[in-house]
Design a protein around this motif. Structure first.
Motif, PDB file in Angstrom:
ATOM      1  N   ALA A  62     -14.248 -14.653  -0.746  1.00 57.10           N
ATOM      2  CA  ALA A  62     -13.394 -15.655  -0.026  1.00 57.10           C
ATOM      3  C   ALA A  62     -12.686 -16.797  -0.945  1.00 57.10           C
ATOM      4  N   GLU A  63     -13.360 -17.594  -0.938  1.00 54.27           N
ATOM      5  CA  GLU A  63     -13.271 -18.952  -2.039  1.00 54.27           C
ATOM      6  C   GLU A  63     -13.432 -18.567  -3.188  1.00 54.27           C
ATOM      7  N   ASP A  64     -13.303 -17.687  -3.816  1.00 55.43           N
ATOM      8  CA  ASP A  64     -12.592 -17.386  -5.435  1.00 55.43           C
ATOM      9  C   ASP A  64     -11.594 -16.491  -5.214  1.00 55.43           C
ATOM     10  N   ASN A  65     -11.507 -15.592  -4.416  1.00 54.30           N
ATOM     11  CA  ASN A  65      -9.694 -14.951  -4.893  1.00 54.30           C
ATOM     12  C   ASN A  65      -9.600 -13.922  -3.416  1.00 54.30           C
ATOM     13  N   LEU A  66      -9.337 -15.548  -2.334  1.00 53.91           N
ATOM     14  CA  LEU A  66      -8.656 -14.816  -0.918  1.00 53.91           C
ATOM     15  C   LEU A  66      -7.583 -13.930  -0.950  1.00 53.91           C
ATOM     16  N   PRO A  67      -6.686 -14.515  -1.818  1.00 59.22           N
ATOM     17  CA  PRO A  67      -5.436 -13.935  -0.973  1.00 59.22           C
ATOM     18  C   PRO A  67      -5.399 -12.819  -2.096  1.00 59.22           C
ATOM     19  N   ASP A  68      -6.019 -12.113  -2.768  1.00 57.76           N
ATOM     20  CA  ASP A  68      -5.964 -10.412  -3.265  1.00 57.76           C
ATOM     21  C   ASP A  68      -6.754  -9.485  -2.918  1.00 57.76           C
ATOM     22  N   ILE A  69      -7.733  -9.896  -2.206  1.00 58.96           N
ATOM     23  CA  ILE A  69      -8.742  -9.638  -1.077  1.00 58.96           C
ATOM     24  C   ILE A  69      -7.756  -9.501  -0.424  1.00 58.96           C
ATOM     25  N   LEU A  70      -7.147  -9.563   0.445  1.00 58.06           N
ATOM     26  CA  LEU A  70      -5.920  -9.613   1.597  1.00 58.06           C
ATOM     27  C   LEU A  70      -4.566  -8.946   1.097  1.00 58.06           C
ATOM     28  N   ARG A  71      -4.550  -8.736  -0.608  1.00 54.40           N
ATOM     29  CA  ARG A  71      -3.580  -7.936  -0.879  1.00 54.40           C
ATOM     30  C   ARG A  71      -4.432  -6.625  -1.039  1.00 54.40           C
ATOM     31  N   PHE A  72      -5.395  -6.735  -1.252  1.00 57.83           N
ATOM     32  CA  PHE A  72      -6.127  -4.854  -1.874  1.00 57.83           C
ATOM     33  C   PHE A  72      -6.391  -4.319   0.162  1.00 57.83           C
ATOM     34  N   VAL A  73      -6.925  -5.139   0.721  1.00 57.24           N
ATOM     35  CA  VAL A  73      -6.670  -4.487   2.471  1.00 57.24           C
ATOM     36  C   VAL A  73      -6.049  -4.336   2.708  1.00 57.24           C
ATOM     37  N   THR A  74      -4.124  -4.974   2.750  1.00 60.57           N
ATOM     38  CA  THR A  74      -3.465  -4.069   3.322  1.00 60.57           C
ATOM     39  C   THR A  74      -3.041  -3.306   2.711  1.00 60.57           C
ATOM     40  N   GLU A  75      -2.653  -3.187   1.661  1.00 61.43           N
ATOM     41  CA  GLU A  75      -2.732  -2.228   1.018  1.00 61.43           C
ATOM     42  C   GLU A  75      -2.921  -1.113   0.512  1.00 61.43           C
ATOM     43  N   ALA A  76      -4.842  -1.016   0.936  1.00 63.14           N
ATOM     44  CA  ALA A  76      -5.515   0.008   1.371  1.00 63.14           C
ATOM     45  C   ALA A  76      -5.133   0.668   3.259  1.00 63.14           C
ATOM     46  N   ARG A  77      -4.406   0.022   3.284  1.00 55.55           N
ATOM     47  CA  ARG A  77      -4.230  -0.012   4.823  1.00 55.55           C
ATOM     48  C   ARG A  77      -3.107   0.885   4.955  1.00 55.55           C
ATOM     49  N   GLY A  78      -2.417   0.919   3.974  1.00 56.33           N
ATOM     50  CA  GLY A  78      -1.303   1.329   3.881  1.00 56.33           C
ATOM     51  C   GLY A  78       0.190   0.631   4.447  1.00 56.33           C
ATOM     52  N   ARG A  79       0.215  -0.905   4.122  1.00 58.73           N
ATOM     53  CA  ARG A  79       1.524  -1.556   4.421  1.00 58.73           C
ATOM     54  C   ARG A  79       1.182  -2.080   4.089  1.00 58.73           C
ATOM     55  N   ALA A  80       1.335  -1.664   3.003  1.00 57.66           N
ATOM     56  CA  ALA A  80       1.783  -2.808   1.682  1.00 57.66           C
ATOM     57  C   ALA A  80       3.412  -3.155   1.606  1.00 57.66           C
ATOM     58  N   ALA A  81       4.284  -2.495   1.930  1.00 62.01           N
ATOM     59  CA  ALA A  81       5.523  -2.076   2.231  1.00 62.01           C
ATOM     60  C   ALA A  81       6.035  -3.556   3.290  1.00 62.01           C
ATOM     61  N   GLU A  82       5.152  -3.080   4.209  1.00 65.11           N
ATOM     62  CA  GLU A  82       5.681  -3.348   5.878  1.00 65.11           C
ATOM     63  C   GLU A  82       5.686  -4.939   5.335  1.00 65.11           C
ATOM     64  N   ALA A  83       4.389  -5.804   4.582  1.00 69.26           N
ATOM     65  CA  ALA A  83       3.657  -6.934   4.123  1.00 69.26           C
ATOM     66  C   ALA A  83       4.234  -7.499   3.061  1.00 69.26           C
ATOM     67  N   PHE A  84       4.811  -6.671   1.784  1.00 75.03           N
ATOM     68  CA  PHE A  84       4.971  -7.405   0.727  1.00 75.03           C
ATOM     69  C   PHE A  84       6.849  -7.073   0.937  1.00 75.03           C
ATOM     70  N   GLY A  85       7.110  -5.127   0.450  1.00 76.61           N
ATOM     71  CA  GLY A  85       8.538  -5.213   0.717  1.00 76.61           C
ATOM     72  C   GLY A  85       8.381  -4.647  -1.024  1.00 76.61           C
ATOM     73  N   GLY A  86       9.600  -4.275  -1.556  1.00 74.84           N
ATOM     74  CA  GLY A  86       9.836  -3.351  -2.945  1.00 74.84           C
ATOM     75  C   GLY A  86       9.579  -1.967  -2.643  1.00 74.84           C
ATOM     76  N   GLU A  87      10.063  -1.342  -4.169  1.00 78.08           N
ATOM     77  CA  GLU A  87       9.654   0.129  -4.027  1.00 78.08           C
ATOM     78  C   GLU A  87       8.444   0.001  -4.091  1.00 78.08           C
ATOM     79  N   GLY A  88       7.113  -0.841  -5.095  1.00 83.49           N
ATOM     80  CA  GLY A  88       6.582  -0.362  -5.850  1.00 83.49           C
ATOM     81  C   GLY A  88       5.245  -0.293  -4.668  1.00 83.49           C
TER      82      GLY A  88
END
Length: 697
Positions: A62-88
């Protein structure tokens, strides 16, 4: 628990000390864990148990890369569109729903070994503790992490690779389309092991060089964990528990991509008048159909209809032709990457490594091992089912007949394994299992053809050929030879491009800049060094003319015209044609441009294939930017009853631009040098940058 780091010491805030004293950040206290960071930014974790170590691992990540960890977890939950939006993000969420990953992850987690589940919960607790201690870093779209999230990450990573890699390529071939360029981000790798019989001092060597993107999900993070008398040192992806590549005082391991056929596309025949029916073995079966809702940031939610056959979800339809394509993924219900490399911490040799492997731990990869006793080994990992080799499984197969149905999973002990071959060395640079050493005891006729490649000869344009050439030619290898091989920049595929130009000018001798450029290429020693002026000529030629497969189809006059156009472009861009590689090829980290030697793989803008790889995929301004290739290099030597290692990252160990370890290894990476891994506590204390003590739950 935490505080602001200063070189050599830690300053803890009074408010945080109060939280620590009340135990608010970690629940019921179990034991203290120390994180000592050295001057290279590598965290060394000293814990009393694996769960305590997992907690501290999460904190350090978390000290070295918290943003990516939280993003990866959110993507893996299937909630990326809700958090970030966009077609990807919508496509990512749809993939998770199509393949039913949430219930699969739930089941796998419930069935996980209790000790592993406790470690995953401890890792999640470490992330949550960091968020509690640093509330300003917690985004509004994230609540808290759970142990289940690590299993979700495992499944998402697996299915993304199998569907967007293997299945997507099969589908595009079936539709008559070229493979998508973005499907290969430089994902190739090198590794080799050498037994004492081939080394000057009776040492055992292992070298690992995974070629992966330098950011995103496959970005490596270097660390060491010590629990009692045992320790492991290696690199893991952010959001992972244990090192995918690494070593202990007894055993070292590495992996490369074995390009397996572990997902299949089925061509489905739809009913002439009813889209809800498909044909199988003389009957019209109902298409399985359900509706899912995907929440989208800043937009109304989207209703998506997911259609599937008994083969798997339908990923493409051509209703005008009454055809559809469904995908089946091997190991979908069984593989849990959370177990990956977990047993190696306690393994004492490659035989323990062999015994610890089981179906469901891996869905792909070649893997090598080397131990302090002098043993070397090769393992072919694959989650795959029995299939009829009469069919071409690299293309969509007929989904209307029972003959293309999968059989039972192939057992782990039925896959290729090689321990202590007579040659005394093993290499794998994404070549087939049967070309991993000279006089290989592995033969393709002993295994199903649909596992992966069946070639028994290496192409002279390949990294495997270059590695084998050096390992076989040298009688008594030294550790310095291993380091030199890892940094080898001979462009083994460049002769193909030079030969194509020689052929083009065979009946029409070159003049002017074309003659001068050909003279440069003829005199070149094929070393893609910073000083060489040949690779910029060839790279610009590829930019104008395309890869070798396209160049080979051009008439001689067209090749000449493209080459001369490329030379004119060089003059316009740089003022001449004799331009050193250091001027035009390198990495970009923030505003820091670092010239790099080497070249990329066959899909790069500089596709001339070197062992040490700088995979350029884009031209930015007047420079080709490498953003993948040699992503974490590790060379291990067992000798004199001990172990030593050299390692290196392309940038640094932190993704935080404010960290001194954001780009502190970039210059070293470009220079051809390595840093020495600090393995003992005394070595770490001598190079100490910061110290922190946590109380794990």
């Amino acid at each position: 628990m935490t505080g602001s780091h200063e070189r050599g010491r830690l300053r803890t805030s009074a408010a945080l000390s109060a939280l620590l004293s009340l135990g608010w950040l970690s629940g019921a206290f179990a034991g203290e864990v120390e994180i000592l960071r050295d001057t290279d930014g590598v965290p060394h974790i000293y814990a009393g148990s694996r769960t305590d170590a997992a907690y501290a691992l999460a904190w350090a990540q978390a000290e070295d890369n918290l943003p990516d960890i939280l993003r990866f977890v959110t993507e893996a939950r299937g909630r990326a569109a809700e958090a970030f939006g966009g077609e990807g993000a919508i496509a990512s969420d749809l993939l998770i729903r199509q393949f039913g990953l949430p219930p699969i992850a739930d089941r796998l987690y419930a069935e996980t070994d209790p000790d592993q589940r406790a470690e995953q919960e401890a890792f999640a607790a470490g992330i949550n503790a960091w968020l509690t201690a640093h509330p300003e870093q917690k985004p509004a779209w994230f609540d808290r992490m759970t142990g289940l999230d690590l299993t979700r990450l495992s499944k998402f990573y697996q299915v993304s690779q199998q569907v967007q890699g293997t299945a997507r390529a099969e589908l595009r071939r079936g539709l008559g389309r070229a493979p998508a360029a973005e499907a290969d981000p430089g994902g190739q790798s090198n590794m080799w092991v050498v037994a004492p019989s081939r080394t000057k001092g009776g040492e055992t060597f292992l070298v690992a060089d995974p070629h992966l993107p330098w950011s995103g999900r496959t970005r490596w993070w270097e660390h060491q964990v010590t629990i009692g008398e045992r320790w492991s040192y290696g690199a893991a992806f952010f959001g992972s528990l244990w090192p995918g590549i690494g070593f202990t005082q007894d055993l070292a391991w590495a992996s490369t991509n074995n390009a397996p056929d572990n997902a299949d596309v089925y061509r489905i025949r739809l009913h002439p008048e009813d889209d809800g029916l498909y044909f199988f073995e003389g009957d019209w079966r109902p298409v399985i159909q359900r509706t899912e809702t995907i929440a989208v940031k800043g937009e109304p939610s989207r209703e998506v209809v997911i259609r599937a056959t008994h083969h798997g979800p339908i990923v493409h339809e051509d209703r005008a032709r009454r055809q559809a394509y469904a995908v089946r993924v091997a190991g979908l219900e069984a593989v849990d990457l959370g177990r990956l490399a977990r047993p190696y911490f306690e393994a004492r040799d490659v035989h323990d490594m062999h015994r610890s492997n089981r179906f469901g731990d891996h869905y792909m990869w070649h893997r090598t091992g080397a131990d302090r006793h002098g043993n070397i080994a090769y393992f072919f990992f694959l989650a795959v089912n029995e299939r009829d080799d009469a069919f071409n499984w690299s293309l969509p197969v007929d989904g209307s007949i029972a003959a293309t149905e999968w059989g039972p999973p192939i057992a782990w002990d039925a896959l290729p394994v090689m321990i202590n071959p007579p040659s005394g060395w093993i290499q794998n640079c994404n070549n087939s299992a049967y070309t991993s050493t000279e006089r290989s005891p592995l033969r393709p006729e002993d295994f199903p053809a649909h596992l992966a490649g069946t070639s028994t000869r290496l192409s002279p344009w390949s990294r495997g050929y270059r590695a084998s050439e050096q390992l076989a030619a040298n009688g008594a290898l030294e550790f310095s030879d291993m380091l030199a091989m890892a940094r080898d920049v001979k462009a083994v595929a460049a002769p193909r491009y030079i030969a194509a130009l020689e052929e083009a000018y065979a009946d029409d001798p070159p003049r002017g800049d074309a003659a001068r450029a050909l003279d440069i290429l003829r005199a070149w020693d094929l070393e893609a060094s910073l000083e060489n002026v040949a690779t910029p000529i060839l790279t610009t030629f590829v930019e104008v003319a395309g890869p070798i497969e396209v160049i080979g189809r051009l008439a001689p006059s067209e090749r000449r015209a493209r080459f001369e156009e490329a030379l004119a472009l060089m003059t316009a861009r740089w003022g001449g044609i004799a331009i050193p590689q250091a001027r035009v090829h390198g990495s970009l980290r923030g505003d820091l441009f670092t010239p790099l030697p080497g070249a990329g793989n066959e899909s790069a803008r500089n596709p001339f294939v070197t062992l040490f790889m700088g995979h350029a995929r884009r031209l930015q301004g007047d420079r080709w930017i490498a953003d993948g290739g040699s992503s974490w290099q590790m060379a291990v030597r067992y000798w004199r009853g001990g172990v030593e290692a050299r390692t290196l990252l392309p940038y640094g160990n932190s993704e935080d631009p404010a960290s001194p370890h954001y780009d502190d290894q970039a210059a070293l990476f470009a220079s051809g040098a390595f840093k020495t891994a600090r393995l003992t506590r005394a070595e770490v204390e001598e190079a100490l940058e910061s110290r922190i003590t946590l109380t794990a739950p």
